[in-house]
Design a protein around this motif. Structure first.
Motif, PDB file in Angstrom:
ATOM      1  N   SER A 100      -6.931   2.613  -7.262  1.00  0.00           N
ATOM      2  CA  SER A 100      -6.972   3.799  -6.823  1.00  0.00           C
ATOM      3  C   SER A 100      -8.148   4.483  -6.976  1.00  0.00           C
ATOM      4  CB  SER A 100      -5.542   4.338  -7.843  1.00  0.00           C
ATOM      5  OG  SER A 100      -5.677   5.826  -7.445  1.00  0.00           O
ATOM      6  N   GLY A 101      -8.806   5.339  -6.121  1.00  0.00           N
ATOM      7  CA  GLY A 101      -9.968   6.052  -6.424  1.00  0.00           C
ATOM      8  C   GLY A 101     -10.927   5.215  -6.706  1.00  0.00           C
ATOM      9  N   GLY A 102     -11.218   3.877  -6.373  1.00  0.00           N
ATOM     10  CA  GLY A 102     -12.112   3.073  -6.469  1.00  0.00           C
ATOM     11  C   GLY A 102     -12.131   2.137  -7.875  1.00  0.00           C
ATOM     12  N   ARG A 103     -10.982   2.609  -8.650  1.00  0.00           N
ATOM     13  CA  ARG A 103     -10.848   1.892  -9.829  1.00  0.00           C
ATOM     14  C   ARG A 103      -9.584   0.983 -10.004  1.00  0.00           C
ATOM     15  NH1 ARG A 103     -10.833   6.316 -14.587  1.00  0.00           N
ATOM     16  NH2 ARG A 103      -9.110   7.188 -13.339  1.00  0.00           N
ATOM     17  N   THR A 104      -9.709   0.011 -10.895  1.00  0.00           N
ATOM     18  CA  THR A 104      -8.879  -0.977 -11.097  1.00  0.00           C
ATOM     19  C   THR A 104      -7.923  -0.751 -12.348  1.00  0.00           C
ATOM     20  OG1 THR A 104     -10.044  -2.883  -9.993  1.00  0.00           O
ATOM     21  CG2 THR A 104      -8.415  -3.500 -11.525  1.00  0.00           C
ATOM     22  N   ILE A 105      -6.456  -0.798 -12.231  1.00  0.00           N
ATOM     23  CA  ILE A 105      -5.820  -0.010 -13.314  1.00  0.00           C
ATOM     24  C   ILE A 105      -4.605  -1.260 -13.482  1.00  0.00           C
ATOM     25  CG2 ILE A 105      -4.131   1.609 -14.080  1.00  0.00           C
ATOM     26  CD1 ILE A 105      -5.985   3.467 -11.883  1.00  0.00           C
ATOM     27  N   LEU A 106      -4.326  -1.456 -14.610  1.00  0.00           N
ATOM     28  CA  LEU A 106      -3.189  -2.396 -15.088  1.00  0.00           C
ATOM     29  C   LEU A 106      -2.288  -1.545 -15.719  1.00  0.00           C
ATOM     30  CD1 LEU A 106      -5.179  -5.598 -16.634  1.00  0.00           C
ATOM     31  CD2 LEU A 106      -4.881  -4.942 -14.339  1.00  0.00           C
ATOM     32  N   VAL A 153       0.736  -1.415  -0.172  1.00  0.00           N
ATOM     33  CA  VAL A 153      -0.008   0.156  -0.104  1.00  0.00           C
ATOM     34  C   VAL A 153       0.706   1.339  -0.097  1.00  0.00           C
ATOM     35  CG1 VAL A 153      -1.917   1.072   1.248  1.00  0.00           C
ATOM     36  CG2 VAL A 153      -1.874  -1.064   1.246  1.00  0.00           C
ATOM     37  N   LEU A 154       0.959   2.136  -1.027  1.00  0.00           N
ATOM     38  CA  LEU A 154       1.380   3.232  -1.065  1.00  0.00           C
ATOM     39  C   LEU A 154       0.379   4.382  -1.107  1.00  0.00           C
ATOM     40  CD1 LEU A 154       3.603   2.356  -4.129  1.00  0.00           C
ATOM     41  CD2 LEU A 154       4.141   2.415  -1.660  1.00  0.00           C
ATOM     42  N   GLY A 155       0.297   5.309   0.189  1.00  0.00           N
ATOM     43  CA  GLY A 155      -0.732   6.157   0.066  1.00  0.00           C
ATOM     44  C   GLY A 155      -1.910   5.566   0.355  1.00  0.00           C
ATOM     45  N   ASP A 156      -2.945   6.072  -0.669  1.00  0.00           N
ATOM     46  CA  ASP A 156      -4.314   5.656  -0.852  1.00  0.00           C
ATOM     47  C   ASP A 156      -4.235   4.644  -2.121  1.00  0.00           C
ATOM     48  OD1 ASP A 156      -5.245   7.393   1.098  1.00  0.00           O
ATOM     49  OD2 ASP A 156      -5.548   8.863  -0.427  1.00  0.00           O
ATOM     50  N   VAL A 157      -3.133   3.992  -2.400  1.00  0.00           N
ATOM     51  CA  VAL A 157      -3.029   3.053  -3.662  1.00  0.00           C
ATOM     52  C   VAL A 157      -2.489   1.936  -3.207  1.00  0.00           C
ATOM     53  CG1 VAL A 157      -2.224   2.737  -6.002  1.00  0.00           C
ATOM     54  CG2 VAL A 157      -2.650   5.008  -5.123  1.00  0.00           C
ATOM     55  N   THR A 158      -3.356   0.593  -3.626  1.00  0.00           N
ATOM     56  CA  THR A 158      -2.854  -0.449  -3.421  1.00  0.00           C
ATOM     57  C   THR A 158      -2.391  -1.248  -4.581  1.00  0.00           C
ATOM     58  OG1 THR A 158      -4.439  -0.873  -1.700  1.00  0.00           O
ATOM     59  CG2 THR A 158      -3.745  -2.762  -2.705  1.00  0.00           C
ATOM     60  N   LEU A 159      -1.132  -1.846  -4.595  1.00  0.00           N
ATOM     61  CA  LEU A 159      -0.234  -2.369  -5.680  1.00  0.00           C
ATOM     62  C   LEU A 159      -0.126  -3.796  -5.501  1.00  0.00           C
ATOM     63  CD1 LEU A 159       1.469  -1.957  -8.108  1.00  0.00           C
ATOM     64  CD2 LEU A 159       3.414  -1.071  -6.504  1.00  0.00           C
ATOM     65  N   THR A 160      -0.453  -4.442  -6.630  1.00  0.00           N
ATOM     66  CA  THR A 160      -0.149  -5.908  -6.589  1.00  0.00           C
ATOM     67  C   THR A 160       0.645  -6.296  -7.862  1.00  0.00           C
ATOM     68  OG1 THR A 160      -2.604  -6.174  -5.626  1.00  0.00           O
ATOM     69  CG2 THR A 160      -1.593  -8.155  -6.586  1.00  0.00           C
ATOM     70  N   ARG A 161       1.364  -7.412  -7.559  1.00  0.00           N
ATOM     71  CA  ARG A 161       2.234  -7.763  -8.634  1.00  0.00           C
ATOM     72  C   ARG A 161       1.502  -9.115  -9.131  1.00  0.00           C
ATOM     73  NH1 ARG A 161       8.501  -9.620  -7.290  1.00  0.00           N
ATOM     74  NH2 ARG A 161       9.456  -9.399  -9.333  1.00  0.00           N
ATOM     75  N   TYR A 170      -0.764  12.798 -19.070  1.00  0.00           N
ATOM     76  CA  TYR A 170      -2.064  12.313 -18.847  1.00  0.00           C
ATOM     77  C   TYR A 170      -2.389  11.978 -17.278  1.00  0.00           C
ATOM     78  CZ  TYR A 170      -6.502   9.762 -19.592  1.00  0.00           C
ATOM     79  OH  TYR A 170      -7.947   9.736 -19.822  1.00  0.00           O
ATOM     80  N   VAL A 171      -3.409  12.970 -16.868  1.00  0.00           N
ATOM     81  CA  VAL A 171      -3.798  12.661 -15.486  1.00  0.00           C
ATOM     82  C   VAL A 171      -4.815  11.626 -15.402  1.00  0.00           C
ATOM     83  CG1 VAL A 171      -4.756  13.734 -13.521  1.00  0.00           C
ATOM     84  CG2 VAL A 171      -3.417  15.001 -14.907  1.00  0.00           C
ATOM     85  N   ILE A 172      -4.505  10.566 -14.476  1.00  0.00           N
ATOM     86  CA  ILE A 172      -5.374   9.215 -14.341  1.00  0.00           C
ATOM     87  C   ILE A 172      -6.426   9.728 -13.152  1.00  0.00           C
ATOM     88  CG2 ILE A 172      -5.753   6.990 -13.766  1.00  0.00           C
ATOM     89  CD1 ILE A 172      -3.272   6.303 -15.283  1.00  0.00           C
ATOM     90  N   ASP A 173      -5.885  10.234 -12.021  1.00  0.00           N
ATOM     91  CA  ASP A 173      -6.630  10.600 -11.008  1.00  0.00           C
ATOM     92  C   ASP A 173      -5.664  11.464 -10.305  1.00  0.00           C
ATOM     93  OD1 ASP A 173      -5.001   9.022  -9.300  1.00  0.00           O
ATOM     94  OD2 ASP A 173      -6.597   7.363  -9.532  1.00  0.00           O
ATOM     95  N   GLY A 174      -6.006  11.579  -9.003  1.00  0.00           N
ATOM     96  CA  GLY A 174      -5.278  12.613  -8.006  1.00  0.00           C
ATOM     97  C   GLY A 174      -4.043  12.171  -7.574  1.00  0.00           C
ATOM     98  N   ASP A 175      -3.831  10.777  -7.863  1.00  0.00           N
ATOM     99  CA  ASP A 175      -2.599  10.167  -7.459  1.00  0.00           C
ATOM    100  C   ASP A 175      -1.662   9.729  -8.671  1.00  0.00           C
ATOM    101  OD1 ASP A 175      -3.083  10.536  -4.611  1.00  0.00           O
ATOM    102  OD2 ASP A 175      -4.326   8.693  -4.590  1.00  0.00           O
TER     103      ASP A 175
END
Length: 300
Positions: free
Chosen positions: A67-73, A5-13, A192-197
């Protein structure tokens, strides 16, 4: 550890492939002297070099960000059943990548955004999958963020002269064009801004449109750098390019600039292909860099 977890973002490998890629260190990194591999052998072996076969070892992996309620690859690997006659390691690959993604709690329909850091064969393959002999978008609800410069460069209609063009045969046709025809591609340039993070930034050199994804959330920082570097040896020898860089001078300058920024801001650097712990924090070491600590993922 699979998640951090980095701030408000969860990262999975999520790993598609880990192993030798058929190139010796000298072939993969012709600008890196043999003595450099010897000098750093104690920590390059076995995660990044297989001494028995004298070949480089790489991971093909996707970073999953929530991040921000979305799933990003971030990048989609090689893909299954693809015709890659000039890239034997990837030819008709057949892995359980979607099963691995499911183990991480992600079904194809759950994905909101796909980031292709650039359009090389091993970054776009799971953009599509084969259904009834047609290539269709793997992630039907996602927006695919594609750098315009790379889209134009690799589009066969525009013509190009890539550094290692043979390995790119069929890639645009089976992994880019189908999602573009489906209306799911968002071409972008400048940034390109995806979201605030999360923000995409140009990082040209490896390819004309190569980009990085910058994560800044609270006090945490990470940089998903695609193929800014392929091996951990480039952390300590940043002037050395891979054989796949289209513009070697630009690739070298971009690598040094971004690693410098990462060192100055305690930013975790996450390349696309590192095995082992998957990434590292770095510090300046004169005109080069040194590894401060590995990423807090379990080794693969």
């Amino acid at each position: 550890m699979r998640d951090i977890v980095l701030g408000d973002v969860t990262l999975t490998r999520v790993v598609e492939y880990y192993g030798p890629v058929g190139l010796s260190p000298g072939e993969f990194f012709p600008e890196l002297p043999a003595r450099s591999w010897r000098d750093h052998e104690s920590w390059l072996v076995p995660d990044f070099v297989d001494p028995a076969g004298e070949v480089c070892v790489c991971a093909i992996q996707t970073w999953v960000l929530r991040s921000g309620g979305r799933t990003i690859l971030v990048d989609t690997g090689v893909g299954n059943h693809k015709e890659r006659p000039n890239a034997p390691v990837w030819h008709h690959l057949d892995t359980d990548f979607l099963g691995n993604l499911a183990q991480a709690g992600v079904q194809p329909e759950d994905v909101d955004v796909v980031v292709n850091t650039h359009l090389h064969v091993d970054h776009v393959g799971w953009n599509t999958r084969l259904v009834d002999r047609d290539w269709v978008p793997t992630f039907p609800n996602a927006t695919y963020l594609v750098p315009r410069a790379d889209f134009d460069f690799w589009n066969p209609a525009d013509g190009h002269d890539p550094a290692r063009g043979g390995g790119s045969e069929n890639v645009f046709a089976d992994s880019i064009a189908p999602v573009h025809r489906a209306g799911q591609v968002q071409l972008w340039e400048d940034d390109y801004v995806i979201d605030g993070d999360l923000r995409l930034l140009p990082a040209p050199g490896h390819t004309p449109g190569s980009c990085v994804l910058s994560l800044q959330s609270g006090s945490d920082r990470a940089l998903f750098v695609g193929d800014l570097l392929h091996t951990a040896a480039q952390f300590v020898e940043p002037a050395a390019n891979s054989c796949f860089c289209e513009d070697p001078a630009a690739a070298r300058a971009t690598r040094h600039r971004l690693l410098g920024q990462a060192a100055d801001t305690n930013t975790l650097v996450l390349p696309a292909h590192l095995g082992g712990h998957g990434g590292a924090e770095v510090v300046r070491d004169g005109e080069k860099f040194a590894i401060k600590s590995w990423a807090p993922f379990a080794r693969i």
